[in-house]
Enzyme design. Sequence first.
Site, PDB file in Angstrom:
ATOM      1  N   CYS A 111      40.821 -51.163   5.701  1.00  0.00           N
ATOM      2  CA  CYS A 111      40.681 -49.739   6.006  1.00  0.00           C
ATOM      3  C   CYS A 111      39.283 -49.277   5.615  1.00  0.00           C
ATOM      4  CB  CYS A 111      41.726 -48.944   5.221  1.00  0.00           C
ATOM      5  SG  CYS A 111      41.669 -47.167   5.563  1.00  0.00           S
ATOM      6  N   CYS A 118      43.514 -46.555  -3.576  1.00  0.00           N
ATOM      7  CA  CYS A 118      44.251 -47.338  -2.578  1.00  0.00           C
ATOM      8  C   CYS A 118      43.780 -48.785  -2.510  1.00  0.00           C
ATOM      9  CB  CYS A 118      44.078 -46.675  -1.213  1.00  0.00           C
ATOM     10  SG  CYS A 118      44.948 -47.548   0.095  1.00  0.00           S
ATOM     11  N   GLU A 159      43.888 -46.726   8.843  1.00  0.00           N
ATOM     12  CA  GLU A 159      43.918 -45.300   9.162  1.00  0.00           C
ATOM     13  C   GLU A 159      44.167 -45.171  10.671  1.00  0.00           C
ATOM     14  OE1 GLU A 159      43.920 -42.150   7.877  1.00  0.00           O
ATOM     15  OE2 GLU A 159      43.847 -41.612  10.005  1.00  0.00           O
ATOM     16  N   LEU A 214      47.310 -35.746   1.128  1.00  0.00           N
ATOM     17  CA  LEU A 214      46.580 -34.626   0.525  1.00  0.00           C
ATOM     18  C   LEU A 214      46.023 -34.993  -0.858  1.00  0.00           C
ATOM     19  CD1 LEU A 214      45.914 -31.728   1.340  1.00  0.00           C
ATOM     20  CD2 LEU A 214      47.938 -30.988   0.091  1.00  0.00           C
ATOM     21  N   HIS A 215      46.929 -35.252  -1.766  1.00  0.00           N
ATOM     22  CA  HIS A 215      46.609 -35.848  -3.073  1.00  0.00           C
ATOM     23  C   HIS A 215      45.836 -35.007  -4.067  1.00  0.00           C
ATOM     24  CE1 HIS A 215      48.399 -39.242  -1.267  1.00  0.00           C
ATOM     25  NE2 HIS A 215      47.342 -39.725  -0.671  1.00  0.00           N
TER      26      HIS A 215
HETATM   27  N1  SAH Z   1      45.392 -44.033   6.187  1.00  0.00           N
HETATM   28  C1  SAH Z   1      46.617 -43.314   6.298  1.00  0.00           C
HETATM   29  C2  SAH Z   1      47.852 -44.189   6.230  1.00  0.00           C
HETATM   30  C3  SAH Z   1      47.869 -45.322   5.265  1.00  0.00           C
HETATM   31  S1  SAH Z   1      47.938 -44.970   3.546  1.00  0.00           S
HETATM   32  C4  SAH Z   1      46.674 -42.230   5.248  1.00  0.00           C
HETATM   33  O1  SAH Z   1      45.759 -42.116   4.459  1.00  0.00           O
HETATM   34  O2  SAH Z   1      47.619 -41.447   5.256  1.00  0.00           O
HETATM   35  C5  SAH Z   1      49.629 -44.602   3.280  1.00  0.00           C
HETATM   36  C6  SAH Z   1      49.895 -43.639   2.153  1.00  0.00           C
HETATM   37  O3  SAH Z   1      49.879 -44.317   0.887  1.00  0.00           O
HETATM   38  C7  SAH Z   1      48.862 -42.544   2.059  1.00  0.00           C
HETATM   39  O4  SAH Z   1      49.490 -41.310   1.751  1.00  0.00           O
HETATM   40  C8  SAH Z   1      48.036 -43.028   0.890  1.00  0.00           C
HETATM   41  O5  SAH Z   1      47.262 -41.998   0.371  1.00  0.00           O
HETATM   42  C9  SAH Z   1      49.096 -43.581  -0.014  1.00  0.00           C
HETATM   43  N2  SAH Z   1      48.622 -44.460  -1.070  1.00  0.00           N
HETATM   44  C10 SAH Z   1      47.584 -45.310  -1.053  1.00  0.00           C
HETATM   45  N3  SAH Z   1      47.446 -45.932  -2.242  1.00  0.00           N
HETATM   46  C11 SAH Z   1      48.424 -45.475  -3.021  1.00  0.00           C
HETATM   47  C12 SAH Z   1      48.808 -45.719  -4.364  1.00  0.00           C
HETATM   48  N4  SAH Z   1      48.141 -46.574  -5.143  1.00  0.00           N
HETATM   49  N5  SAH Z   1      49.888 -45.062  -4.836  1.00  0.00           N
HETATM   50  C13 SAH Z   1      50.571 -44.184  -4.060  1.00  0.00           C
HETATM   51  N6  SAH Z   1      50.256 -43.911  -2.808  1.00  0.00           N
HETATM   52  C14 SAH Z   1      49.190 -44.530  -2.283  1.00  0.00           C
END
Ligand code: SAH
Length: 353
Positions: A111, A118, A159, A214-215
């Site tokens: 990605c 992530c 993504e 969002l986060h």
């Molecule tokens: N790129 C897209 C889809 C893939 S990520 C996106 O960003 O939505 C899938 C989900 O997992 C996203 O909400 C991402 O922010 C979350 N994610 C990634 N790493 C994570 C982690 N260590 N703990 C919890 N959620 C995580």
Amino acid sequence: MDKTDLLRLYPSELEELAVSFGEPAYRGRQISDWLFKGTGPDGMSNLPSAFREKLKNETVFKLPSTERKLVSASDGTVKYLFRLFDGETVESVVMRYKHGLSICISTEVGCPMGCRFCASTIGGKVRDLSASEMVGQVIAASNDIGERISNVVMMGIGEPLDNYEESVRFLRLANQKNGLNIGYRHISLSTCGIVPMIYRLAGEELPVTLSISLHAPDNERRSEIMPVNRRYPLEELMTACRDYFEKSGRRISFEYTLIDGFNDSSPDARLLASLFGKYFSEGGKMYPVHVNLIPVNNVKDKPFRRSNAADAERFKNELIKLGINATLRRHLGADINASCGQLRRESQQDRAE
Ligand code: SAH
């Protein structure tokens, strides 16, 4: 020239293909029926053998193969590491819910988005997946488990809006009646927030659920953990979400990972609620939004720690009191490292050692 990839074709295109091979159009529908069962030209027993042979030589049919499979002892979640035609690997996770099986698929190998918490983005993006490779994950998993998969979330590695054309082709393919036959309402597309592509998706008029990663409740913190926010800040993202809601009528879903001491305080809950209030309320009425809270999964080499259970519960309740529909995600597949990107990383590291 590259050979035509059968699994990437819409039924109408398969009919055209049959005709271009000198066969009647209905052969296209026969091919389609086989493909979605995971059967290639060799096994298409109701086609004339000369046609089968021609298909075999002049087109491509390839499903991902299972490199590793982990089954959670606690909840039956199944995680696949799939190997693609060129040896690259991606992950898919199948979860069992009351309403049936749901699969989380990958849309890219790696990605490019660089979210700091992530695992999928650590080595950057290697390549896009084709729509065929996305459909292939659903077929391969469904065949392995021996059950129909009724829901899809595009929330695995990659993504989807960075691989827009193939992701949208996948959505349309998954929805075909004589294919996977998955209703748009049973499909979610998750994005970190590539704003122009959210508008473009709204224009496709496919009523899929948009899920926004969002986060963080403000630009400063969101930019710190998600580089995409520097390009498309919250104001632009929220306005695009509102447009998506207005065009699709689908409630917007937000993913919010709870990171200990970073975004999980009571003021943060209030900030988050007021952000939704600002963009999603009108005349005292709130548009339907849903917030999915996920205690962050620990990723090796990443400094983020998950909020403890009590803090997560408190945060959820605070949002609910402020009128925001929030749920705390059940932690499915905890024993098999089911958060995406981790298995692929592990296997790359194994190979490198
Ligand atoms: N790129 C897209 C889809 C893939 S990520 C996106 O960003 O939505 C899938 C989900 O997992 C996203 O909400 C991402 O922010 C979350 N994610 C990634 N790493 C994570 C982690 N260590 N703990 C919890 N959620 C995580």
